[in-house]
Design a protein around this motif. Structure first.
Motif, short mmCIF file in Angstrom:
data_model
loop_
_atom_site.label_atom_id
_atom_site.label_comp_id
_atom_site.label_asym_id
_atom_site.label_seq_id
_atom_site.Cartn_x
_atom_site.Cartn_y
_atom_site.Cartn_z
N GLN A 176 0.76 -1.08 0.09
CA GLN A 176 0.14 -0.01 -0.35
C GLN A 176 0.92 1.20 0.23
N VAL A 177 0.54 2.09 -0.67
CA VAL A 177 1.10 3.98 -0.47
C VAL A 177 -0.50 4.50 0.48
N SER A 237 -6.49 -0.56 4.49
CA SER A 237 -5.76 -2.21 4.46
C SER A 237 -4.88 -2.43 3.49
N GLY A 238 -5.12 -2.60 2.41
CA GLY A 238 -4.88 -3.52 1.01
C GLY A 238 -4.67 -4.93 1.75
N ASP A 239 -3.67 -5.16 0.88
CA ASP A 239 -3.86 -6.88 2.40
C ASP A 239 -2.67 -7.39 3.23
N ALA A 338 -4.38 6.53 2.97
CA ALA A 338 -3.97 5.31 2.46
C ALA A 338 -4.36 6.15 0.78
N GLU A 339 -3.57 5.76 -0.44
CA GLU A 339 -4.35 6.24 -1.90
C GLU A 339 -5.31 5.90 -2.02
N GLU A 340 -5.88 4.69 -2.14
CA GLU A 340 -7.20 4.39 -2.12
C GLU A 340 -8.60 4.86 -1.82
N ALA A 361 3.99 0.69 2.45
CA ALA A 361 3.53 0.48 3.78
C ALA A 361 4.29 -1.69 3.09
N TRP A 362 5.19 -2.40 3.86
CA TRP A 362 5.57 -3.51 3.09
C TRP A 362 5.02 -4.49 4.01
N GLN A 363 5.34 -5.87 3.92
CA GLN A 363 4.34 -6.42 4.40
C GLN A 363 5.59 -8.50 3.95
#
Length: 367
Positions: A176-177, A237-239, A338-340, A361-363
């Motif tokens: 996510q950005v 939060s995306g994934d 979050a950009e979305e 955001a990295w995972q």
């Protein structure tokens, strides 16, 4: 925890040991905590070109000392006795899945193996905790540059910094950005007053504005705990694997105490749904003891079942107007979205927030 390795391209020994968290900031063993805070601030300045993310040792110490709800373990890397990097591993005690790592190595010390040794040490700590997911954040300047990185959500992009490339090479995925936006608190607030009036008219009599300065009044803690717990389920939060957070009145009181003990002021504007007595939306503004310091917006949320009534516009506008009386010399508000999350970004843009930096955001999922 300690280890010794040799950095690439140098014969100096690299030693990684746990940060000593002092009782007080003027105690004899507080020196390395002050050095850690200075490093943290230098990293944020290097990554963004701004001082907006500076934190004081006074603000940070209560969060490192109080571990009932969240634990922060910081590892320091030293060469010849000098601190050349750090990494913090943070995890919530009530939520079992993930841990967050925050890697701090200045550009002058990058590329000699310090960053890889710290990241490996952090991953070892996460594995020892039994956590299955590591999450990390990178800060970026506005220009994405050449060959930008695009998250899995498809929304936004960030520059391919050495830090971002290190995480990608280590098996992390950019999920996510987030856009970091700023609002000029010294400008004309008449447009904010008009936006608040318009939103209140749309919301109608079923919704009522409720405001307070931390510590949260006892009669509001349980309701606020429920609303704050919904940040983990209702915010985009995306994934990212986000544990559903468990909050109660006591956890709110402990969180408030950390703010107060750190010399911070927190204003909360919330909206109560009158028929049910529940808090349907809220916004938090935070600053430290410096009267001219930047204001940080922490959590903002409209619960899913109450969306479509302009409640986000109400809590954001109301808190800005309230904040002018609390911190009249603060120059601006900084916030991440979050950009979305177009509904919240639409409100921000209409209010006058403008993008100034970005975060990735990295995972990484551990096997």
């Amino acid at each position: 925890m300690s280890m010794t390795t040799t950095t690439d391209g140098t014969s100096a020994a690299l030693t990684i040991t746990a940060l000593t968290v002092p009782e007080t900031l003027d105690s004899p063993d507080a020196t390395e905590f002050h050095s850690f805070v200075a490093l943290n601030n230098a990293i944020c300045l290097s990554d963004t070109g701004m001082r907006d993310f500076d934190r004081s040792a006074e603000e940070m110490l209560p969060h490192w000392r109080e571990s009932t709800d969240e634990v922060h373990l910081t590892l320091l890397a030293r060469e010849a006795g000098e601190i050349v990097g750090a990494v913090t591993v943070s995890h919530a005690t009530a939520e079992p899945t993930s841990a967050e790592v925050d890697l701090m190595v200045l550009p002058d010390n990058w590329g000699r193996g310090i960053e890889t040794a710290l990241l490996a040490a952090a991953e070892a700590e996460v594995r020892a905790l039994g956590r299955k997911v590591i999450q990390a954040w990178t800060l970026h300047r506005p220009s994405p540059g050449e060959a930008p990185l695009v998250p899995k959500t498809g929304w936004g992009r960030v520059s391919r910094t050495p830090h971002a490339q290190l995480l990608a090479d280590a098996g992390f995925t950019l999920e996510q950005v987030e856009r970091n936006s700023a609002f000029d608190l010294q400008g004309d607030l008449a447009p904010i007053e008009r936006m608040l009036a318009d939103a209140l008219a749309v919301a109608g009599s079923e919704y009522e504005l409720v405001e307070w300065t931390v510590p949260t009044p006892p009669e509001l803690r349980s309701g606020y705990a429920w609303a704050l717990s919904r940040m983990s389920t209702d915010a985009p939060s995306g994934d990212l694997e986000i544990d559903e957070e468990i909050w109660d009145a006591d956890r709110i009181a402990r969180r408030d105490a950390r703010f107060v003990d750190g010399g911070q002021t927190v204003s909360v504007s919330a909206v109560e749904h009158v028929p049910t007595g529940t808090l349907a939306a809220f916004n938090e503004l935070v600053t430290g003891s410096d009267p001219e310091g930047v204001t940080h917006q922490y959590c903002t949320l409209v619960l899913k079942e109450h969306r479509g009534h302009r409640l986000g516009q109400i809590v954001k506008c109301a808190n800005i107007l309230r904040w002018r009386g609390i911190a009249p010399r603060s120059p601006r508000i900084t916030t991440f979205n979050a950009e979305e999350n177009r509904p919240m970004l639409d409100i921000n843009e209409a209010m006058g927030f403008a993008p100034v930096s970005y975060a990735g955001a990295w995972q990484k999922k551990l096997e």
